[in-house]
Design an enzyme around this catalytic site. Structure first.
Site, PDB file in Angstrom:
ATOM      1  N   GLU A 232       0.881  -1.165   0.000  1.00 57.97           N
ATOM      2  CA  GLU A 232       0.000   0.000   0.000  1.00 57.97           C
ATOM      3  C   GLU A 232       0.915   1.211   0.000  1.00 57.97           C
ATOM      4  OE1 GLU A 232      -1.454   3.175   0.765  1.00 57.97           O
ATOM      5  OE2 GLU A 232      -1.920   2.548   2.808  1.00 57.97           O
ATOM      6  N   CYS A 266      -2.380   8.798   2.819  1.00 58.08           N
ATOM      7  CA  CYS A 266      -2.151   8.292   1.462  1.00 58.08           C
ATOM      8  C   CYS A 266      -3.322   8.597   0.540  1.00 58.08           C
ATOM      9  CB  CYS A 266      -1.908   6.779   1.505  1.00 58.08           C
ATOM     10  SG  CYS A 266      -0.408   6.312   2.376  1.00 58.08           S
TER      11      CYS A 266
END
Length: 517
Positions: A232, A266
């Site tokens: 990720e 993110c």
């Protein structure tokens, strides 16, 4: 052995230091993890969930102390820590507590006609030791989200937190005092030096959250041992705003989606594309509302009783990145419509207009409280602009026309899309999370997130008998001819062909039993 300092981002003071782990210490950690795995894999899913509820109960009872430690090491405001680190974790635990037993239950699946009489099943079994390497921006949540997935699936876990925000002592307090199964979760501190040793010790899986560059290094090292990885990585998330929205609500969503955790998420909104008819009103409203946000101070102690909106940034190198991107944008003709001047680790809510893809601030991940705003004319142009990025983690689409919003969401090259909301997919434990392109691959959370930490084992059960299978030896021209006719019948339309295939199958079976070895 070199020590790694952990600093308070507000004043730069060293809170404590970390020591790298020796090869012998890493080996001992893995030995403990293997022993714990033997226990975990023999437990029922409900028994594992009961263990995890011990963690939940302790976190709920001690949330204020945990929030204080998170804020001390990250500089984020208390509300961000409480909602996005604590609540989001507890909600995922609650989701799995209700659903995991069914998700991980043995699954009966379709068996084709030529295997009539057999049973086909799927088992979801633990993998072994899972190594989780977590980031500095959400040190508690983004450690525990994959930890919970791995533990529910029956794996033992070794956590290597970021050396910038390791929260040393927090995990030990939870594990030692909650009554949680010993060594099912172990925490190892240090820099990449220790991280490399943990990878070379060959866990059964690695889950890494961090930058693209670091993710590539982890993947390359894991490839030497054929260790599967979940990555990720970064994002440059677009927000597409059509001209039929409620501007006030949409701006409020943009502010939170762009500035929550000081933009160090993110899935932060970083690029806003606004349809040209409302562009000027949108930007004016965005500036007005952003200027009213209450911002934490870089140095000293804030009287943060939940009244601070935007905290300070955590890592000095990331503050430097924000400053460099803004300077380049100015040089290339962009307008810094609000903010843009740092004070230590405090970067105020910043708005950039007139940016384009020649500028880093519009292309590369900023990871700070910066919103870049541009205009578009048509739906097709909005999709093209949003997809013109190496990243594909998350996005949002805002429109009163839900059919259009869904159509655009489907066209975006990304792993997650929120419609008329910001970062909302992350708030649902049932939705898997992960990205595409440079944002990585793999998923955690949700049903698919559990399967990511399972050995998915296929089972076909036949009865014991003295019968031979038609496709076993010996082959013969007669068998070949019958197989040919069965294929023609099976894969032709009509009920008559189905019965013909069944009759031919019986004929093939009789021939097989007569000619078996």
């Amino acid at each position: 052995m070199e020590e790694v300092p952990v600093r308070n981002p507000r004043n730069g003071n060293v809170l404590y230091t970390l020591k790298e782990y020796s090869d012998e210490e890493v080996a001992a950690i893995y030995g403990n993890a293997r022993a714990a795995f033997d226990t975990l894999k023999s437990m029922s899913v409900r028994q594992r969930l009961d263990e995890i509820r011990k963690l939940r109960d302790y976190i709920v009872a001690n949330k204020e102390r945990i929030v204080a430690r998170i804020c001390e090491e990250t500089g984020k405001c208390k509300t961000d820590a409480l909602l996005l680190e604590i609540y989001a974790l507890l909600d995922l635990i609650a989701y799995y507590d209700k659903t995991a037993e069914k998700t991980l239950a043995d699954q009966a699946v379709y068996t084709p006609i030529y295997l009539l009489g057999r049973k086909s099943k799927i088992y979801f079994e633990p993998m072994g030791i899972v190594l989780i390497i977590s980031p500095w921006n959400y040190p508690f949540l983004l450690s525990f989200h994959p930890i919970i997935c791995a533990l529910v699936a029956g794996n033992s876990v070794i956590l290597k937190p970021s050396s910038y925000t390791p929260l040393k002592g927090v995990y030990e307090d939870i594990l030692d005092n909650s009554g949680f199964l010993k060594n099912a979760l172990q925490v190892v501190y240090g820099s990449r030096v220790t991280g490399n040793k943990l990878i070379d010790a060959k866990p059964r899986k690695i889950c890494f959250t961090g930058s693209v560059g670091a993710g590539k290094k982890v993947m390359a090292q894991a490839a030497n041992h054929l260790i599967p990885v979940e990555l990720e990585l970064g994002g440059k998330d677009p927000m597409i705003v059509f001209d039929d929205v409620d501007i006030d609500r949409t701006v409020n969503g943009a502010l939170w989606g762009g500035y929550v955790n000081a933009g160090q998420t993110c899935t932060s909104i970083e690029r806003i594309f606004v349809q040209e008819r409302i562009y000027d009103r949108f930007v004016a409203t965005l500036k007005d509302k952003a200027s009213k946000l209450r911002v934490s101070k870089s140095a000293g102690t804030d009287a943060d009783n939940g009244n601070i909106d935007v905290g300070i940034m955590t890592a000095s190198f990331q503050v430097d990145t924000v400053e460099q991107q803004l300077a380049e944008a100015r040089e290339k003709g962009a307008t810094i419509a609000l903010g843009g001047t740092r004070d230590g680790h405090m970067v105020p809510p910043t708005i950039v207009t007139d940016a384009d893809n020649s500028m880093q601030v519009h292309v590369e991940e900023t990871f700070g409280p910066v919103l870049s705003v541009a205009k578009f004319k048509t739906e097709e142009e909005a999709i093209r602009l949003a997809n013109d990025s190496p990243y594909g983690l998350s996005a949002s689409v805002w429109s009163a026309d839900l059919e259009r919003a869904d159509r655009v969401a489907r066209a975006l090259d990304t792993g997650n899309v929120s419609i008329n909301n910001a970062l909302a997919t992350q708030g649902n434990g049932a939705l898997p999370f992960g990205g595409v392109k440079d944002s990585g691959f793999g998923r955690y959370k949700g049903q698919l997130g559990l399967y990511s930490f399972c050995n998915i084992k296929s089972i076909l059960v036949d009865k014991q008998s003295n019968k031979s299978e038609p496709h076993w030896y010996p082959y013969s021209p007669e068998k070949y001819a019958l197989f040919t006719k069965i294929i023609d019948a099976l894969f032709s339309e009509g009920i008559a062909n189905f019965f013909k295939a069944a009759w031919l199958g019986l004929k093939l079976d009789r021939l097989t039993q007569k000619t078996k070895l």
